[in-house]
Scaffold this motif. Structure first.
Motif, PDB file in Angstrom:
ATOM      1  N   PHE A  10      40.725  92.255  16.874  1.00 19.15           N
ATOM      2  CA  PHE A  10      41.678  91.184  16.687  1.00 19.15           C
ATOM      3  C   PHE A  10      40.929  89.962  16.195  1.00 19.15           C
ATOM      4  N   ASP A  11      41.560  89.200  15.313  1.00 19.69           N
ATOM      5  CA  ASP A  11      40.919  88.023  14.752  1.00 19.69           C
ATOM      6  C   ASP A  11      40.508  87.044  15.843  1.00 19.69           C
ATOM      7  N   LEU A  12      41.396  86.861  16.839  1.00 18.20           N
ATOM      8  CA  LEU A  12      41.103  85.908  17.899  1.00 18.20           C
ATOM      9  C   LEU A  12      39.852  86.321  18.653  1.00 18.20           C
ATOM     10  N   ALA A  13      39.714  87.595  18.942  1.00 19.83           N
ATOM     11  CA  ALA A  13      38.530  88.082  19.648  1.00 19.83           C
ATOM     12  C   ALA A  13      37.285  87.853  18.817  1.00 19.83           C
ATOM     13  N   SER A  14      37.366  88.103  17.526  1.00 19.15           N
ATOM     14  CA  SER A  14      36.220  87.910  16.645  1.00 19.15           C
ATOM     15  C   SER A  14      35.848  86.434  16.549  1.00 19.15           C
ATOM     16  N   GLU A  15      36.868  85.580  16.526  1.00 20.96           N
ATOM     17  CA  GLU A  15      36.594  84.142  16.482  1.00 20.96           C
ATOM     18  C   GLU A  15      35.843  83.701  17.728  1.00 20.96           C
ATOM     19  N   ARG A  16      36.233  84.228  18.870  1.00 18.24           N
ATOM     20  CA  ARG A  16      35.562  83.865  20.124  1.00 18.24           C
ATOM     21  C   ARG A  16      34.119  84.350  20.129  1.00 18.24           C
ATOM     22  N   THR A  19      32.079  82.127  17.877  1.00 15.64           N
ATOM     23  CA  THR A  19      31.733  80.848  18.495  1.00 15.64           C
ATOM     24  C   THR A  19      30.577  80.989  19.471  1.00 15.64           C
ATOM     25  N   ILE A  20      30.593  82.046  20.270  1.00 10.76           N
ATOM     26  CA  ILE A  20      29.530  82.266  21.256  1.00 10.76           C
ATOM     27  C   ILE A  20      28.180  82.446  20.571  1.00 10.76           C
ATOM     28  N   TYR A  21      28.143  83.305  19.559  1.00  9.17           N
ATOM     29  CA  TYR A  21      26.873  83.569  18.884  1.00  9.17           C
ATOM     30  C   TYR A  21      26.437  82.401  18.007  1.00  9.17           C
ATOM     31  N   ALA A  22      27.409  81.651  17.477  1.00 10.66           N
ATOM     32  CA  ALA A  22      27.061  80.478  16.680  1.00 10.66           C
ATOM     33  C   ALA A  22      26.323  79.452  17.536  1.00 10.66           C
ATOM     34  N   LYS A  23      26.762  79.281  18.772  1.00  7.81           N
ATOM     35  CA  LYS A  23      26.089  78.352  19.679  1.00  7.81           C
ATOM     36  C   LYS A  23      24.668  78.825  19.989  1.00  7.81           C
ATOM     37  N   ASN A  97      25.579  95.320  18.588  1.00 10.87           N
ATOM     38  CA  ASN A  97      26.630  95.874  17.722  1.00 10.87           C
ATOM     39  C   ASN A  97      27.645  94.797  17.322  1.00 10.87           C
ATOM     40  N   ARG A  98      27.126  93.616  16.925  1.00 16.15           N
ATOM     41  CA  ARG A  98      28.005  92.510  16.555  1.00 16.15           C
ATOM     42  C   ARG A  98      27.803  92.059  15.110  1.00 16.15           C
ATOM     43  N   LEU A  99      27.120  92.830  14.296  1.00 14.17           N
ATOM     44  CA  LEU A  99      26.904  92.411  12.916  1.00 14.17           C
ATOM     45  C   LEU A  99      28.213  92.314  12.139  1.00 14.17           C
ATOM     46  N   TYR A 100      29.235  93.030  12.587  1.00 12.27           N
ATOM     47  CA  TYR A 100      30.523  92.957  11.896  1.00 12.27           C
ATOM     48  C   TYR A 100      31.169  91.581  12.043  1.00 12.27           C
ATOM     49  N   CYS A 101      30.667  90.768  12.959  1.00 13.34           N
ATOM     50  CA  CYS A 101      31.232  89.428  13.175  1.00 13.34           C
ATOM     51  C   CYS A 101      30.495  88.348  12.384  1.00 13.34           C
ATOM     52  N   LEU A 102      29.674  88.731  11.435  1.00 15.77           N
ATOM     53  CA  LEU A 102      28.862  87.733  10.721  1.00 15.77           C
ATOM     54  C   LEU A 102      29.704  86.662  10.043  1.00 15.77           C
ATOM     55  N   GLU A 104      32.655  85.470  10.959  1.00 17.81           N
ATOM     56  CA  GLU A 104      33.149  84.553  11.986  1.00 17.81           C
ATOM     57  C   GLU A 104      32.020  83.695  12.542  1.00 17.81           C
ATOM     58  N   ILE A 105      30.851  84.289  12.676  1.00 15.14           N
ATOM     59  CA  ILE A 105      29.698  83.538  13.178  1.00 15.14           C
ATOM     60  C   ILE A 105      29.304  82.450  12.185  1.00 15.14           C
ATOM     61  N   GLN A 106      29.275  82.801  10.911  1.00 13.64           N
ATOM     62  CA  GLN A 106      28.905  81.807   9.884  1.00 13.64           C
ATOM     63  C   GLN A 106      29.905  80.661   9.849  1.00 13.64           C
ATOM     64  N   ARG A 107      31.184  80.995   9.954  1.00 11.82           N
ATOM     65  CA  ARG A 107      32.213  79.959   9.938  1.00 11.82           C
ATOM     66  C   ARG A 107      32.075  79.037  11.148  1.00 11.82           C
ATOM     67  N   ALA A 108      31.898  79.617  12.321  1.00 12.92           N
ATOM     68  CA  ALA A 108      31.767  78.826  13.549  1.00 12.92           C
ATOM     69  C   ALA A 108      30.475  78.015  13.529  1.00 12.92           C
ATOM     70  N   PHE A 109      29.414  78.599  12.988  1.00 17.64           N
ATOM     71  CA  PHE A 109      28.125  77.900  12.907  1.00 17.64           C
ATOM     72  C   PHE A 109      28.228  76.690  11.987  1.00 17.64           C
ATOM     73  N   HIS A 110      28.885  76.872  10.857  1.00 17.85           N
ATOM     74  CA  HIS A 110      29.085  75.769   9.907  1.00 17.85           C
ATOM     75  C   HIS A 110      29.849  74.625  10.565  1.00 17.85           C
ATOM     76  N   LEU A 111      30.906  74.962  11.288  1.00 20.20           N
ATOM     77  CA  LEU A 111      31.701  73.930  11.959  1.00 20.20           C
ATOM     78  C   LEU A 111      30.905  73.245  13.061  1.00 20.20           C
TER      79      LEU A 111
END
Length: 208
Positions: A10-16, A19-23, A97-102, A104-111
């Motif tokens: 789910f997009d919401l789960a990926s966004e979360r 955010t965690i990995y971006a931090k 096994n979180r490379l598929y979230c790259l 979302e991570i890049q977007r959250a990291f940028h923000l």
């Protein structure tokens, strides 16, 4: 990175997760003094590498490839071409096994980096592409209004007819001609409905 049936989410789960990995990445890059480099490298990895090389993108998320095999792919593709901080981070993602979230991570990291630096991302949608002069004028007005540095991301939607839609976080300022016409239509319909109601009330009053 495109979503595959092997990694439904789910997009919401990926966004979360993003955010965690971006931090975590922000803390590691900041501590290593390589924040600016990592910002550029991560954006390039997503937009210039994964977007343009889907076979590589699929390879790094495929469940048929083991973690050790992914580490070899990462080293072969990026060792010596990428900061150690980001490469180590990618290997950690692989292990979880979180490379598929790259994306979302890049977007959250940028923000996150923008927030830390007092920068605000603003999305501006126009009916036609903004000229350089218009873009500069809009950017300057936004900086003056918000009192912060801004990064303006533009998009085009011909249905707007003219004017702009400005999105700042969850706030949307709709100054498009289409929106103004819609408001006029609603106001006209409301006025007509009120006139009909008044006429009906006068008629029923006169009949009593």
């Amino acid at each position: 990175m495109s979503e595959t049936s092997h990694h439904p989410r789910f997009d919401l789960a990926s966004e979360r997760v993003g955010t965690i990995y971006a931090k975590a990445l922000y803390g590691a890059a900041d501590a290593a003094g390589s924040l600016d480099v990592v910002v550029e490298e991560l954006a390039s990895l997503v937009h210039d590498v994964l977007d343009k090389h889907p076979l590589l993108a699929n390879a790094v998320v495929s469940p048929r490839i083991t973690h050790d095999e992914r580490l070899q792919i990462l080293d072969k593709a990026f060792a010596g071409r990428m900061s150690p901080t980001l490469l180590t981070f990618l290997k950690v993602l692989s292990g979880h096994n979180r490379l598929y979230c790259l994306r979302e991570i890049q977007r959250a990291f940028h923000l996150l980096v923008g927030e830390k630096r007092g920068r605000v991302d603003v999305k501006v949608t126009s009916a036609q592409p903004l000229s350089e002069q218009s873009f500069a004028s809009v950017s300057a007005r936004l900086r003056e209004t918000l009192g912060k540095d801004v990064e303006v991301l533009t998009s085009v939607n011909p249905a707007l007819i003219g004017g702009l839609i400005v999105r700042i976080g969850d706030t949307v300022i709709d100054g498009s001609v289409a929106h103004q016409l819609e408001n006029i239509r609603h106001q006209t319909l409301s006025a007509a409905a009120q006139q009909a109601k008044d006429a009906l009330e006068r008629f029923t009053t006169s009949e009593t």
